[in-house]
Design a protein around this motif. Structure first.
Motif, PDB file in Angstrom:
ATOM      1  N   ARG A  25      34.688  31.857  43.838  1.00 39.00           N
ATOM      2  CA  ARG A  25      34.237  33.194  44.246  1.00 39.00           C
ATOM      3  C   ARG A  25      34.137  34.192  43.105  1.00 39.00           C
ATOM      4  N   ILE A  26      34.530  33.809  41.906  1.00 43.06           N
ATOM      5  CA  ILE A  26      34.520  34.744  40.778  1.00 43.06           C
ATOM      6  C   ILE A  26      33.105  34.977  40.269  1.00 43.06           C
ATOM      7  N   ASP A  27      32.811  36.239  40.019  1.00 47.02           N
ATOM      8  CA  ASP A  27      31.554  36.633  39.377  1.00 47.02           C
ATOM      9  C   ASP A  27      31.831  36.676  37.881  1.00 47.02           C
ATOM     10  N   PRO A  28      31.292  35.725  37.104  1.00 51.62           N
ATOM     11  CA  PRO A  28      31.603  35.667  35.681  1.00 51.62           C
ATOM     12  C   PRO A  28      31.166  36.905  34.897  1.00 51.62           C
ATOM     13  N   SER A  29      30.214  37.643  35.412  1.00 50.15           N
ATOM     14  CA  SER A  29      29.728  38.832  34.706  1.00 50.15           C
ATOM     15  C   SER A  29      30.650  40.048  34.910  1.00 50.15           C
ATOM     16  N   ASN A  30      31.586  39.951  35.833  1.00 51.51           N
ATOM     17  CA  ASN A  30      32.506  41.055  36.111  1.00 51.51           C
ATOM     18  C   ASN A  30      33.866  40.738  35.478  1.00 51.51           C
ATOM     19  N   PRO A  31      34.276  41.474  34.423  1.00 51.71           N
ATOM     20  CA  PRO A  31      35.540  41.160  33.746  1.00 51.71           C
ATOM     21  C   PRO A  31      36.788  41.645  34.485  1.00 51.71           C
ATOM     22  N   LYS A  32      36.619  42.431  35.541  1.00 54.58           N
ATOM     23  CA  LYS A  32      37.780  42.975  36.258  1.00 54.58           C
ATOM     24  C   LYS A  32      38.451  41.912  37.128  1.00 54.58           C
ATOM     25  N   CYS A  33      39.683  42.220  37.532  1.00 46.71           N
ATOM     26  CA  CYS A  33      40.443  41.299  38.374  1.00 46.71           C
ATOM     27  C   CYS A  33      39.738  41.132  39.721  1.00 46.71           C
ATOM     28  N   GLN A  34      39.442  39.889  40.060  1.00 46.42           N
ATOM     29  CA  GLN A  34      38.767  39.578  41.313  1.00 46.42           C
ATOM     30  C   GLN A  34      39.630  38.747  42.249  1.00 46.42           C
ATOM     31  N   VAL A  35      40.663  38.118  41.695  1.00 48.28           N
ATOM     32  CA  VAL A  35      41.571  37.289  42.490  1.00 48.28           C
ATOM     33  C   VAL A  35      43.003  37.636  42.093  1.00 48.28           C
ATOM     34  N   LEU A  36      43.813  37.980  43.075  1.00 50.01           N
ATOM     35  CA  LEU A  36      45.231  38.244  42.850  1.00 50.01           C
ATOM     36  C   LEU A  36      46.029  37.244  43.671  1.00 50.01           C
ATOM     37  N   LEU A  37      46.756  36.389  42.993  1.00 50.54           N
ATOM     38  CA  LEU A  37      47.570  35.383  43.661  1.00 50.54           C
ATOM     39  C   LEU A  37      49.027  35.818  43.610  1.00 50.54           C
ATOM     40  N   LEU A  38      49.608  36.023  44.765  1.00 51.29           N
ATOM     41  CA  LEU A  38      50.993  36.474  44.879  1.00 51.29           C
ATOM     42  C   LEU A  38      51.883  35.291  45.221  1.00 51.29           C
ATOM     43  N   MET A  39      52.901  35.083  44.413  1.00 52.58           N
ATOM     44  CA  MET A  39      53.800  33.952  44.591  1.00 52.58           C
ATOM     45  C   MET A  39      55.210  34.447  44.894  1.00 52.58           C
ATOM     46  N   PRO A  40      55.993  33.668  45.633  1.00 55.49           N
ATOM     47  CA  PRO A  40      57.343  34.094  45.997  1.00 55.49           C
ATOM     48  C   PRO A  40      58.379  33.897  44.892  1.00 55.49           C
ATOM     49  N   ASN A  41      58.091  33.022  43.900  1.00 53.68           N
ATOM     50  CA  ASN A  41      59.076  32.785  42.847  1.00 53.68           C
ATOM     51  C   ASN A  41      58.394  32.371  41.542  1.00 53.68           C
ATOM     52  N   ARG A  42      59.156  32.410  40.458  1.00 52.73           N
ATOM     53  CA  ARG A  42      58.600  32.119  39.129  1.00 52.73           C
ATOM     54  C   ARG A  42      58.169  30.670  38.982  1.00 52.73           C
ATOM     55  N   GLU A  43      58.864  29.768  39.643  1.00 50.18           N
ATOM     56  CA  GLU A  43      58.493  28.351  39.575  1.00 50.18           C
ATOM     57  C   GLU A  43      57.065  28.154  40.082  1.00 50.18           C
ATOM     58  N   LEU A  44      56.731  28.783  41.200  1.00 52.83           N
ATOM     59  CA  LEU A  44      55.377  28.666  41.739  1.00 52.83           C
ATOM     60  C   LEU A  44      54.351  29.400  40.880  1.00 52.83           C
ATOM     61  N   ILE A  45      54.770  30.504  40.249  1.00 55.84           N
ATOM     62  CA  ILE A  45      53.860  31.190  39.328  1.00 55.84           C
ATOM     63  C   ILE A  45      53.490  30.252  38.181  1.00 55.84           C
ATOM     64  N   ASN A  46      54.477  29.611  37.591  1.00 55.48           N
ATOM     65  CA  ASN A  46      54.211  28.682  36.486  1.00 55.48           C
ATOM     66  C   ASN A  46      53.326  27.525  36.923  1.00 55.48           C
ATOM     67  N   GLN A  47      53.641  26.947  38.072  1.00 51.36           N
ATOM     68  CA  GLN A  47      52.864  25.819  38.592  1.00 51.36           C
ATOM     69  C   GLN A  47      51.412  26.244  38.844  1.00 51.36           C
ATOM     70  N   CYS A  48      51.244  27.362  39.478  1.00 49.10           N
ATOM     71  CA  CYS A  48      49.909  27.868  39.797  1.00 49.10           C
ATOM     72  C   CYS A  48      49.134  28.205  38.522  1.00 49.10           C
ATOM     73  N   PHE A  49      49.789  28.847  37.564  1.00 49.78           N
ATOM     74  CA  PHE A  49      49.151  29.226  36.310  1.00 49.78           C
ATOM     75  C   PHE A  49      48.675  27.988  35.548  1.00 49.78           C
ATOM     76  N   GLU A  50      49.519  26.967  35.484  1.00 51.71           N
ATOM     77  CA  GLU A  50      49.139  25.720  34.808  1.00 51.71           C
ATOM     78  C   GLU A  50      47.942  25.058  35.486  1.00 51.71           C
ATOM     79  N   THR A  51      47.953  25.036  36.808  1.00 53.36           N
ATOM     80  CA  THR A  51      46.825  24.444  37.545  1.00 53.36           C
ATOM     81  C   THR A  51      45.557  25.260  37.326  1.00 53.36           C
ATOM     82  N   LEU A  52      45.677  26.584  37.346  1.00 51.90           N
ATOM     83  CA  LEU A  52      44.529  27.440  37.071  1.00 51.90           C
ATOM     84  C   LEU A  52      43.938  27.146  35.694  1.00 51.90           C
TER      85      LEU A  52
END
Length: 161
Positions: free
Chosen positions: A94-121
Motif C-alpha cells: 500500500r505504500i506510495d513510493p513517491s510520498n516520503p512521509k510515514c504511511q504505515v505505523l506498526l504498533l507492537m506490544p513488546n521490544r521482541e516483536l518490534i525487533n522481529q517485525c523490523f527484521e522481517t520488514l
C-alpha cells in the motif's frame, strides 16, 4: 466475517488433521504483490503463501475505492502460521513510493516483536527500498520513515509531543 465498523475478521484454526498448506502462488492475481516483494520472498525461501497470508493479504491491500473498503483487519491464526509476514507484505503493497512521509505505523506490544517485525520488514523490503524506522528509547529526535515500527506506549508519547 465483517463487523459493523467495517472490520474484516479472519479466524483460522488448526486441528491435528490439518496443516497450513499453500493454496496460492505469490504471483496469483488476487494477491497483487509487487514484483520486487515477490523476489525478496522467494530469495528467503517463501515459495508459497500460507492460508492466513492468502486470505489476509488481499483484504489488507484493498483500498476504499473497491467493493470491500476495510479499514481494519483482525486475524487469528496459530503461532508460526505467517500472520506477521501477511501484514508486512500487505502494508508494503500500500505504500506510495513517491510520498516520503510515514504511511504505515506498526504498533507492537513488546521490544521482541518490534525487533522481529523490523527484521522481517528489512528482508521483504530488500528490493523496494522503502524507508523503515524502528522507534524506541528516550531519544527525542526520530527519523520516521514510510514505515515505522514502535511500542504502543512510545506512539502515545510521540503523539503528545
Amino acid at each position: 466475517m465483517i463487523g459493523k465498523s467495517g472490520t474484516a475478521s479472519i479466524r483460522i484454526n488448526r486441528n491435528k488433521d490439518s496443516s497450513f498448506l499453500s493454496i496460492k502462488d505469490w504471483t496469483d492475481e488476487e494477491l497483487k504483490i509487487k514484483e520486487p516483494i515477490i523476489d525478496a520472498l522467494l530469495d528467503e525461501g517463501f515459495v508459497h503463501p500460507s492460508i492466513i497470508q492468502s486470505v489476509a493479504i488481499p483484504l489488507i491491500i484493498r483500498n476504499e475505492d473497491n467493493f470491500y473498503g476495510y479499514k481494519n483487519l483482525v486475524a487469528q491464526s496459530p503461532n508460526g502460521s505467517g500472520k506477521s509476514l501477511a501484514f508486512i507484505v500487505g502494508c508494503l503493497q500500500r505504500i506510495d513510493p513517491s510520498n516520503p512521509k510515514c504511511q504505515v505505523l506498526l504498533l507492537m506490544p513488546n521490544r521482541e516483536l518490534i525487533n522481529q517485525c523490523f527484521e522481517t520488514l528489512q528482508t521483504v523490503n530488500r528490493y523496494t527500498k522503502y524507508t523503515i524506522s524502528m522507534i524506541w528509547g528516550e531519544d527525542k529526535k526520530h527519523e520516521i520513515g514510510q514505515v515505522a515500527v514502535t511500542l504502543l506506549k512510545k506512539a502515545a508519547k510521540l503523539i503528545k509531543e
